[in-house]
Design an enzyme around this catalytic site. Structure first.
Site, PDB file in Angstrom:
ATOM      1  N   HIS A 206       0.929  -1.136  -0.116  1.00 13.05           N
ATOM      2  CA  HIS A 206       0.012  -0.052  -0.039  1.00 13.05           C
ATOM      3  C   HIS A 206       0.819   1.296   0.078  1.00 13.05           C
ATOM      4  CE1 HIS A 206      -3.727   2.614   1.227  1.00 13.05           C
ATOM      5  NE2 HIS A 206      -2.621   3.227   1.754  1.00 13.05           N
ATOM      6  N   GLU A 207       1.644   1.124   0.885  1.00 10.37           N
ATOM      7  CA  GLU A 207       2.574   2.337   0.942  1.00 10.37           C
ATOM      8  C   GLU A 207       3.399   2.786  -0.272  1.00 10.37           C
ATOM      9  OE1 GLU A 207       2.520   4.552   3.260  1.00 10.37           O
ATOM     10  OE2 GLU A 207       1.087   3.353   4.498  1.00 10.37           O
ATOM     11  N   HIS A 210       1.809   4.892  -2.599  1.00 14.26           N
ATOM     12  CA  HIS A 210       1.551   6.284  -2.488  1.00 14.26           C
ATOM     13  C   HIS A 210       2.977   6.615  -2.834  1.00 14.26           C
ATOM     14  CE1 HIS A 210      -2.021   6.233  -0.232  1.00 14.26           C
ATOM     15  NE2 HIS A 210      -1.530   5.742   0.709  1.00 14.26           N
ATOM     16  N   HIS A 216      -5.495   7.341  -2.174  1.00 13.38           N
ATOM     17  CA  HIS A 216      -6.574   6.571  -1.925  1.00 13.38           C
ATOM     18  C   HIS A 216      -7.505   6.412  -2.904  1.00 13.38           C
ATOM     19  CE1 HIS A 216      -5.318   7.034   2.538  1.00 13.38           C
ATOM     20  NE2 HIS A 216      -4.697   5.887   2.157  1.00 13.38           N
TER      21      HIS A 216
END
Length: 480
Positions: A206-207, A210, A216
C-alpha cells in the site's frame, strides 16, 4: 506535504503538517491543490471521514476497521468534480521520471529475520512491477530512490509514530520534499503472512503505491483503499492496475522472446523436501566426515556433498538430510566452507570461487576468491567469532586470515598460523560458533571445542561429531 499513513486507531492529529496557523489568504491558496484542499476541509470543518469521527467535540469518537490516517478525498455527485467519475483511482499529482528505481532498507523490525523482510519488500514492490515497466533493485550502500526505515516516535519528519497501535506507516509522494521515503513504526507487531499482528506485505505494498504516486481510492477491495484488511493472496484490483498504468504504462513487451527450452528432467520440489535419486545412497550422519558447518539464522547446518542437515535447539529437524539446493537454488554441488555475515548474507565457498545469498536468493557468484585478497587455493573453513559476531576468520592450508565483510577484503594478504588457536589441529574441515560464544573446529569425524576466555581447546577433546550432535551410539561410528 502530508504523507500517507496507516493507522489502527484514531490518530491524535490527522495531519501534523497542517497544524500551522494560516491566514485566510494562505488557506485559500492551499485549497487550489485538489487533494490537499479536501484534506484542509476535512480537518478544518470536523467532517467525519470513513472509519473515524473526527473532532475533539465528538464524544463518540471511535474507529471501525484499521485504515490509513489521512482523510479520504470527498466523493462528489456525478459531474461536480469536472471529470464525471466515481470510484476511480486517484493520483497525487506526481510521478517518477524514470522506470528503473533503486531501494534501500535502513533498519529492520526486531521480530523478523532480515532475509524475510527483504523478500517481503521485494514481493510488495513486485506487485507493482508486474503490471508496469517499473523495475526495483535493492542497494545496500550509497543513494537510493526509495528509502525504507523502521523507526520510532519522533524521527525527523514532523510526523511522529505513537508506539504500538495507532499509526502503522507513512510514505511520501513523488515530487515532494521527501519523495521516496517510507517509514514503518518499529513498535508494531510486524508479521508476514498471518493476522497475528500487522502484516508487513500488505502495508508495504500500500505504501509503495503512495511512493509511486497513487492516492486513496474509494473502491473498497482495492489495495489503495484506506482501510487495512488482512487478506491473502495479495493482488491488485482493476482500479489499482488502471491507476498505476495511467502513470507508467503497461509492461514492456519482449521484442525477442526467449525460445522455449527443451524439457528437463524433473527437479526436486523446493517446498516439499523431496530428494530424487541423484546419489544411490544418502550420507549417514553417524558415519560421515562433514565438508562444512555453520550457524545460519540461529540454526546449525552441516553440509556433506550436495546434502545438508539442520539442527534447531540441538535437535535434528524432520526431513533431513535434504538437498542443499532446497534452500539455496544454484548452490555448488559441494561446499568447502560457509558462514553468515553480520548483514545476514550467507557465503558459500567451493574450490577457488565463492557465492553470496540473501536468504535463499543468490545475489552474486560464482566469483574468484582472489577478489577477496585470498589465494586461489580452496578455503577449508570459515568462522564468525566474537560476542558481537563481527569477526570473521577464513582458514586454509594450515593458516587463517581475518576477513572484513563490509570491504570484502582480508585485513592482510599474509596469513597467520594456526598455532594462535591453541589445541586446534593444523588442518580443519569446518568451524562454527555456538550461542554461548564457544567455537567448534571439525576434522574428519571429530571436533574440538574452543574456550574464548582461556583461548584454548577445552579438556577432554576431541569428541565424536556423530555422538554429540546426532545422538549416534558409539558403536555405529567405532571404525575411525
Amino acid at each position: 506535504l502530508c504523507p500517507m499513513r496507516w493507522v489502527k486507531s484514531p490518530p491524535r492529529s490527522l495531519c501534523p503538517a497542517l497544524q500551522l496557523v494560516m491566514s485566510p489568504s494562505h488557506a485559500e491558496s492551499l485549497l487550489t491543490i485538489p487533494w490537499l484542499s479536501s484534506l484542509v476541509n476535512a480537518v478544518g470543518t470536523h467532517v467525519p471521514t470513513k472509519g473515524f469521527l473526527v473532532g475533539a467535540d465528538e464524544p463518540t469518537a471511535r474507529w471501525n476497521p484499521p485504515r490509513c490516517g489521512v482523510p479520504d478525498l470527498p466523493v462528489f455527485p456525478d459531474g461536480q468534480n469536472g471529470r464525471n467519475r466515481q470510484k476511480r483511482f486517484v493520483l497525487s499529482g506526481g510521478r517518477w521520471d524514470k522506470t528503473d528505481l533503486t531501494y534501500k532498507i535502513i533498519r529492520f523490525p526486531w521480530q523478523l529475520v532480515k532475509a524475510k523482510v527483504r523478500r517481503t519488500i521485494e514481493e510488495a514492490l513486485k506487485v507493482w512491477s508486474d503490471v508496469t515497466p517499473l523495475t526495483f533493485t535493492e542497494v545496500q550502500e550509497g543513494r537510493a530512490d526509495i528509502v525504507i526505515d523502521f523507526t520510532r516516535y519522533w524521527h525527523g519528519d514532523n510526523l511522529p509514530f505513537d508506539g504500538p497501535g495507532g499509526i502503522l506507516a507513512h510514505a511520501f509522494f513523488p515530487k515532494t520534499h521527501r519523495e521516496g521515503d517510507v517509514h514503518f513504526d518499529y513498535d508494531e507487531t510486524w508479521t508476514i503472512g498471518n493476522n497475528l499482528g500487522t502484516d508487513l506485505l500488505q502495508v508495504a505494498a500500500h505504501e509503495f503505491g503512495h511512493v509511486l504516486g497513487l492516492q486513496h481510492t474509494a473502491v473498497s477491495k482495492s489495495l489503495m483503499s484506506p482501510f487495512y484488511i488482512f487478506r491473502y493472496p495479495l493482488s491488485l484490483s482493476e482500479d489499482d492496475k488502471q491507476g498505476i498504468q495511467y502513470l507508467y504504462g503497461k509492461p514492456r513487451l519482449d521484442p525477442d522472446p526467449t525460445p522455449p527450452q527443451p524439457a528437463e528432467l524433473p527437479q526436486p520440489d523446493l517446498e516439499t523436501n523431496e530428494i530424487t535419486n541423484v546419489e544411490s545412497v544418502q550420507p549417514d550422519a553417524c558415519d560421515t566426515a562433514f565438508d562444512a558447518a555453520s550457524t545460519i539464522r540461529g540454526e546449525l547446518f552441516f553440509f556433506k556433498s550436495r546434502y545438508v542437515w539442520r539442527l534447531r535447539a540441538g535437535k535434528l529437524q524432520d526431513g533431513y538430510p535434504a538437498l542443499a539446493s532446497r534452500h539455496w537454488q544454484g548452490i555448488p554441488s559441494s561446499v568447502d566452507a560457509t558462514f553468515e555475515d553480520p548483514l545476514g548474507n550467507i557465503w558459500f565457498f567451493q574450490d577457488s570461487q565463492y557465492w553470496i545469498y540473501d536468504g535463499e536468493r543468490r545475489v552474486s557468484g560464482p566469483t574468484p576468491l582472489v577478489e577477496l585478497g585470498l589465494p586461489a587455493s580452496p578455503v577449508q573453513a570459515a568462522l564468525v567469532w566474537g560476542a558481537e559476531k563481527n569477526k570473521i576468520y577464513i582458514f586454509g592450508g594450515g593458516n587463517y586470515w581475518r576477513f572484513n565483510p563490509h570491504t570484502r577484503q582480508v585485513d592482510n594478504i599474509y596469513p597467520r598460523t594456526m598455532a594462535d588457536w591453541r589445541g586446534v589441529p593444523q588442518e580443519i574441515d569446518a568451524a562454527f560458533q555456538d550461542e554461548f560464544g564457544f567455537a567448534y573446529f571439525l576434522r574428519g569425524r571429530d571436533y574440538w571445542k574452543f574456550d574464548p576466555v582461556q583461548v584454548k581447546v577445552l579438556e577432554g577433546y576431541p569428541r565424536q561429531i556423530s555422538q554429540d550432535f546426532f545422538s549416534c551410539t558409539p558403536s555405529s561410528n567405532s571404525f575411525r
